[in-house]
Design a protein around this motif. Structure first.
Motif, PDB file in Angstrom:
ATOM      1  N   TYR A   1      -6.774  -1.240  -1.573  1.00 33.28           N
ATOM      2  CA  TYR A   1      -5.532  -0.680  -1.045  1.00 33.28           C
ATOM      3  C   TYR A   1      -5.485   0.833  -1.174  1.00 33.28           C
ATOM      4  O   TYR A   1      -5.070   1.535  -0.238  1.00 33.28           O
ATOM      5  CB  TYR A   1      -4.332  -1.300  -1.775  1.00 33.28           C
ATOM      6  CG  TYR A   1      -3.023  -0.627  -1.473  1.00 33.28           C
ATOM      7  CD1 TYR A   1      -2.407  -0.770  -0.230  1.00 33.28           C
ATOM      8  CD2 TYR A   1      -2.388   0.165  -2.435  1.00 33.28           C
ATOM      9  CE1 TYR A   1      -1.208  -0.150   0.057  1.00 33.28           C
ATOM     10  CE2 TYR A   1      -1.182   0.791  -2.156  1.00 33.28           C
ATOM     11  CZ  TYR A   1      -0.598   0.633  -0.913  1.00 33.28           C
ATOM     12  OH  TYR A   1       0.591   1.256  -0.637  1.00 33.28           O
ATOM     13  N   GLU A   2      -5.912   1.365  -2.319  1.00 31.93           N
ATOM     14  CA  GLU A   2      -5.856   2.817  -2.514  1.00 31.93           C
ATOM     15  C   GLU A   2      -6.701   3.564  -1.490  1.00 31.93           C
ATOM     16  O   GLU A   2      -6.355   4.676  -1.079  1.00 31.93           O
ATOM     17  CB  GLU A   2      -6.290   3.157  -3.946  1.00 31.93           C
ATOM     18  CG  GLU A   2      -5.242   2.868  -5.013  1.00 31.93           C
ATOM     19  CD  GLU A   2      -5.043   1.389  -5.294  1.00 31.93           C
ATOM     20  OE1 GLU A   2      -4.008   1.028  -5.892  1.00 31.93           O
ATOM     21  OE2 GLU A   2      -5.935   0.567  -4.939  1.00 31.93           O
ATOM     22  N   ASP A   3      -7.805   2.959  -1.039  1.00 34.91           N
ATOM     23  CA  ASP A   3      -8.617   3.573   0.019  1.00 34.91           C
ATOM     24  C   ASP A   3      -7.843   3.638   1.332  1.00 34.91           C
ATOM     25  O   ASP A   3      -7.875   4.648   2.045  1.00 34.91           O
ATOM     26  CB  ASP A   3      -9.901   2.763   0.240  1.00 34.91           C
ATOM     27  CG  ASP A   3     -10.841   2.790  -0.949  1.00 34.91           C
ATOM     28  OD1 ASP A   3     -10.743   3.721  -1.770  1.00 34.91           O
ATOM     29  OD2 ASP A   3     -11.680   1.872  -1.049  1.00 34.91           O
ATOM     30  N   SER A   4      -7.155   2.549   1.664  1.00 39.71           N
ATOM     31  CA  SER A   4      -6.395   2.535   2.923  1.00 39.71           C
ATOM     32  C   SER A   4      -5.209   3.486   2.860  1.00 39.71           C
ATOM     33  O   SER A   4      -4.819   4.081   3.878  1.00 39.71           O
ATOM     34  CB  SER A   4      -5.933   1.106   3.249  1.00 39.71           C
ATOM     35  OG  SER A   4      -5.075   0.588   2.260  1.00 39.71           O
ATOM     36  N   LEU A   5      -4.650   3.664   1.658  1.00 30.56           N
ATOM     37  CA  LEU A   5      -3.542   4.605   1.489  1.00 30.56           C
ATOM     38  C   LEU A   5      -3.997   6.024   1.806  1.00 30.56           C
ATOM     39  O   LEU A   5      -3.316   6.769   2.531  1.00 30.56           O
ATOM     40  CB  LEU A   5      -3.012   4.515   0.057  1.00 30.56           C
ATOM     41  CG  LEU A   5      -1.719   5.246  -0.280  1.00 30.56           C
ATOM     42  CD1 LEU A   5      -0.551   4.641   0.478  1.00 30.56           C
ATOM     43  CD2 LEU A   5      -1.468   5.185  -1.784  1.00 30.56           C
ATOM     44  N   ALA A   6      -5.135   6.416   1.283  1.00 30.09           N
ATOM     45  CA  ALA A   6      -5.666   7.756   1.555  1.00 30.09           C
ATOM     46  C   ALA A   6      -6.009   7.907   3.032  1.00 30.09           C
ATOM     47  O   ALA A   6      -5.746   8.960   3.640  1.00 30.09           O
ATOM     48  CB  ALA A   6      -6.895   8.010   0.689  1.00 30.09           C
ATOM     49  N   ALA A   7      -6.582   6.872   3.630  1.00 30.43           N
ATOM     50  CA  ALA A   7      -6.953   6.936   5.040  1.00 30.43           C
ATOM     51  C   ALA A   7      -5.734   7.090   5.932  1.00 30.43           C
ATOM     52  O   ALA A   7      -5.766   7.833   6.932  1.00 30.43           O
ATOM     53  CB  ALA A   7      -7.738   5.675   5.427  1.00 30.43           C
TER      54      ALA A   7
ATOM     55  N   ALA B   1      -2.840   8.515   5.174  1.00 32.08           N
ATOM     56  CA  ALA B   1      -2.325   9.882   5.033  1.00 32.08           C
ATOM     57  C   ALA B   1      -3.163  10.852   5.865  1.00 32.08           C
ATOM     58  O   ALA B   1      -2.621  11.725   6.569  1.00 32.08           O
ATOM     59  CB  ALA B   1      -2.313  10.296   3.570  1.00 32.08           C
ATOM     60  N   ASP B   2      -4.483  10.711   5.802  1.00 30.75           N
ATOM     61  CA  ASP B   2      -5.364  11.580   6.586  1.00 30.75           C
ATOM     62  C   ASP B   2      -5.166  11.362   8.083  1.00 30.75           C
ATOM     63  O   ASP B   2      -5.134  12.317   8.875  1.00 30.75           O
ATOM     64  CB  ASP B   2      -6.822  11.311   6.212  1.00 30.75           C
ATOM     65  CG  ASP B   2      -7.180  11.803   4.823  1.00 30.75           C
ATOM     66  OD1 ASP B   2      -6.425  12.635   4.277  1.00 30.75           O
ATOM     67  OD2 ASP B   2      -8.212  11.350   4.280  1.00 30.75           O
ATOM     68  N   ASP B   3      -5.028  10.108   8.484  1.00 31.26           N
ATOM     69  CA  ASP B   3      -4.849   9.756   9.891  1.00 31.26           C
ATOM     70  C   ASP B   3      -3.558  10.369  10.444  1.00 31.26           C
ATOM     71  O   ASP B   3      -3.543  10.949  11.539  1.00 31.26           O
ATOM     72  CB  ASP B   3      -4.825   8.240  10.030  1.00 31.26           C
ATOM     73  CG  ASP B   3      -4.806   7.764  11.467  1.00 31.26           C
ATOM     74  OD1 ASP B   3      -5.317   8.481  12.345  1.00 31.26           O
ATOM     75  OD2 ASP B   3      -4.262   6.664  11.714  1.00 31.26           O
ATOM     76  N   ALA B   4      -2.471  10.245   9.690  1.00 26.90           N
ATOM     77  CA  ALA B   4      -1.188  10.791  10.148  1.00 26.90           C
ATOM     78  C   ALA B   4      -1.265  12.305  10.329  1.00 26.90           C
ATOM     79  O   ALA B   4      -0.736  12.853  11.311  1.00 26.90           O
ATOM     80  CB  ALA B   4      -0.086  10.423   9.155  1.00 26.90           C
ATOM     81  N   ARG B   5      -1.917  12.986   9.394  1.00 22.97           N
ATOM     82  CA  ARG B   5      -2.071  14.450   9.530  1.00 22.97           C
ATOM     83  C   ARG B   5      -2.925  14.790  10.744  1.00 22.97           C
ATOM     84  O   ARG B   5      -2.613  15.728  11.488  1.00 22.97           O
ATOM     85  CB  ARG B   5      -2.713  15.021   8.258  1.00 22.97           C
ATOM     86  CG  ARG B   5      -1.770  15.141   7.081  1.00 22.97           C
ATOM     87  CD  ARG B   5      -2.383  15.974   5.968  1.00 22.97           C
ATOM     88  NE  ARG B   5      -3.544  15.313   5.372  1.00 22.97           N
ATOM     89  CZ  ARG B   5      -3.478  14.518   4.320  1.00 22.97           C
ATOM     90  NH1 ARG B   5      -2.305  14.277   3.744  1.00 22.97           N
ATOM     91  NH2 ARG B   5      -4.583  13.961   3.839  1.00 22.97           N
ATOM     92  N   ARG B   6      -3.971  14.026  10.962  1.00 26.78           N
ATOM     93  CA  ARG B   6      -4.911  14.334  12.038  1.00 26.78           C
ATOM     94  C   ARG B   6      -4.281  14.192  13.415  1.00 26.78           C
ATOM     95  O   ARG B   6      -4.512  15.023  14.305  1.00 26.78           O
ATOM     96  CB  ARG B   6      -6.131  13.407  11.922  1.00 26.78           C
ATOM     97  CG  ARG B   6      -7.205  13.641  12.980  1.00 26.78           C
ATOM     98  CD  ARG B   6      -8.389  12.721  12.750  1.00 26.78           C
ATOM     99  NE  ARG B   6      -8.010  11.318  12.814  1.00 26.78           N
ATOM    100  CZ  ARG B   6      -7.875  10.630  13.955  1.00 26.78           C
ATOM    101  NH1 ARG B   6      -8.061  11.225  15.127  1.00 26.78           N
ATOM    102  NH2 ARG B   6      -7.551   9.347  13.922  1.00 26.78           N
ATOM    103  N   ILE B   7      -3.458  13.159  13.615  1.00 26.67           N
ATOM    104  CA  ILE B   7      -2.907  12.903  14.952  1.00 26.67           C
ATOM    105  C   ILE B   7      -1.459  13.366  15.093  1.00 26.67           C
ATOM    106  O   ILE B   7      -0.857  13.207  16.152  1.00 26.67           O
ATOM    107  CB  ILE B   7      -3.017  11.416  15.323  1.00 26.67           C
ATOM    108  CG1 ILE B   7      -2.113  10.549  14.439  1.00 26.67           C
ATOM    109  CG2 ILE B   7      -4.463  10.951  15.260  1.00 26.67           C
ATOM    110  CD1 ILE B   7      -2.078   9.083  14.876  1.00 26.67           C
ATOM    111  N   GLY B   8      -0.893  13.934  14.013  1.00 26.46           N
ATOM    112  CA  GLY B   8       0.491  14.408  14.090  1.00 26.46           C
ATOM    113  C   GLY B   8       1.514  13.294  14.117  1.00 26.46           C
ATOM    114  O   GLY B   8       2.574  13.417  14.746  1.00 26.46           O
ATOM    115  N   ALA B   9       1.215  12.188  13.429  1.00 27.04           N
ATOM    116  CA  ALA B   9       2.126  11.040  13.390  1.00 27.04           C
ATOM    117  C   ALA B   9       3.005  11.101  12.143  1.00 27.04           C
ATOM    118  O   ALA B   9       2.843  11.971  11.272  1.00 27.04           O
ATOM    119  CB  ALA B   9       1.321   9.742  13.415  1.00 27.04           C
ATOM    120  N   ILE B  10       3.934  10.179  12.049  1.00 25.92           N
ATOM    121  CA  ILE B  10       4.828  10.079  10.892  1.00 25.92           C
ATOM    122  C   ILE B  10       4.218   9.130   9.887  1.00 25.92           C
ATOM    123  O   ILE B  10       3.986   7.951  10.187  1.00 25.92           O
ATOM    124  CB  ILE B  10       6.216   9.588  11.328  1.00 25.92           C
ATOM    125  CG1 ILE B  10       6.864  10.598  12.281  1.00 25.92           C
ATOM    126  CG2 ILE B  10       7.116   9.360  10.108  1.00 25.92           C
ATOM    127  CD1 ILE B  10       8.123  10.084  12.954  1.00 25.92           C
TER     128      ILE B  10
END
Length: 347
Positions: A148-154, A156-165
């Motif tokens: 789960y902790e891996d998916s949590l970090a992913a 956060a990175d994904d939201a920053r990368r695509i400008g999502a919430i």
């Protein structure tokens, strides 16, 4: 962190969720006598909440509604969320989160209901049947890491990368607003309980609250301490393989714990939410753990109860019940059955 008395807008949460056509208070049953060695236990059953199967339906759907309302123009009525303007705003929004289970379903459903999109990150250990349930709600599902902790970090990175919430149900110092909003939705459950106990005049002496990162436990404990007429003892229950809140309270700071995977998948979190920790370190009386075997046994016993033909849940959903069953004390305890069992092997 000092927790202000008004950190959650409980009245506002009730108003907003009441406007949702899927909303109804979940059942509260007083299970008597021979069912539990001659004792009575209050059971709050979240297994069918809003057709999503857990208390988390109150969090993600509510948070998405409030975020869209804010981006539509701020001070609008709940009914306005179905307007053309609101749906036009929502169509430009993407909500990203990580999930070990039910939080992802709530975010996916909220995005679908209000016309937004969603991307849900899940670990490799999450059952494919759950991924199918997410996709049925319109979510894009991404496998991200082993735990789960891996998916949590992913996420956060994904939201920053695509400008999502990034709509996460956990928090860390400096980033609490998303978790705060989701936990505000959970206070609706505490309000339902308060109304029921006020009407009946019979209040629980003890409350058992299972915890992963701690969002539900903290929201309910905060609500109890703020407004309940009769104050119970509050016990936070964690898997013995992931007792991150207990360790953090003992250390006086946030602690990440290590341990093998638990069958309490939705509670198998190694780092607590900072906001939940800040609330629970003063609101809770005790922190205890239960084993995988105890939680599994509690789930099997729950399924045989003479309450609505038995309640199907999982070890995650019955962790609080497992702790309650091994203890005896005065008065009537309250246990929250936090999720149902869809019968697809998720647990």
């Amino acid at each position: 962190m000092e927790i202000p008395d008004d950190i959650f807008d409980c009245a506002g949460a009730r108003e907003w969720v009441s406007a949702c056509p899927e909303y109804a208070p979940s059942p509260l049953s007083l299970v008597p006598l021979a069912e539990f060695e001659g004792r009575r236990i209050w059971l709050k059953d979240e297994s069918r909440r809003m057709n999503l199967g857990s208390f988390k339906a109150l969090g993600g759907v509510y948070a998405i509604a409030r975020i869209i309302a804010n981006k539509t123009g701020g001070d609008i009525e709940p009914a306005a969320l179905v307007s053309e303007d609101a749906r036009r705003v929502a169509s430009r929004l993407c909500f990203v989160t990580a999930s070990a289970g039910n939080h992802g379903l709530s975010v996916a459903a909220g995005a679908r209901i209000f016309g937004a999109s969603s991307r849900i990150h899940i670990a490799e250990t999450v059952a494919e049947a759950f991924a199918l349930r997410l996709r049925a709600q319109g979510a894009e599902v991404l496998r991200s890491g082993e735990i789960y902790e891996d998916s949590l970090a992913a996420a956060a990175d994904d939201a920053r990368r695509i400008g999502a919430i990034h709509l996460t149900d956990t928090s860390w110092p400096g980033s609490v607003e998303s978790a705060r909003l989701i936990m505000e939705g959970y206070t609706i459950l505490a309000g339902e309980l308060e109304a029921a106990f006020t009407d009946s005049g019979e209040w629980p002496s003890r409350v058992y609250l299972q915890a992963g990162v701690g969002g539900l436990a903290a929201a309910i404990a905060w609500s109890i301490r703020q407004s309940w007429d009769i104050q119970p003892e509050i016990t936070v229950v964690e898997p013995d393989r992931a007792a991150c809140l207990q360790a953090s309270v003992a250390a006086g700071k946030l602690v990440t714990v290590a341990g093998p995977v638990s069958n309490m998948g939705r509670l198998d979190c190694k780092t607590p939410s900072s906001l939940a920790f800040d609330i629970l370190k003063s609101a809770a009386n005790r922190f205890v753990t239960v084993s995988d075997e105890e939680a599994e046994l509690a789930a099997r016993r729950l399924a045989t109860l003479d309450v609505r033909g038995g309640i199907a849940s999982t070890p995650s959903g019955t962790a609080g019940l497992a702790a309650c069953l091994r203890e005896d004390g005065p008065g009537t305890p309250l246990v929250i059955i936090s999720e149902g069992d869809p019968g697809n092997g998720e647990s």
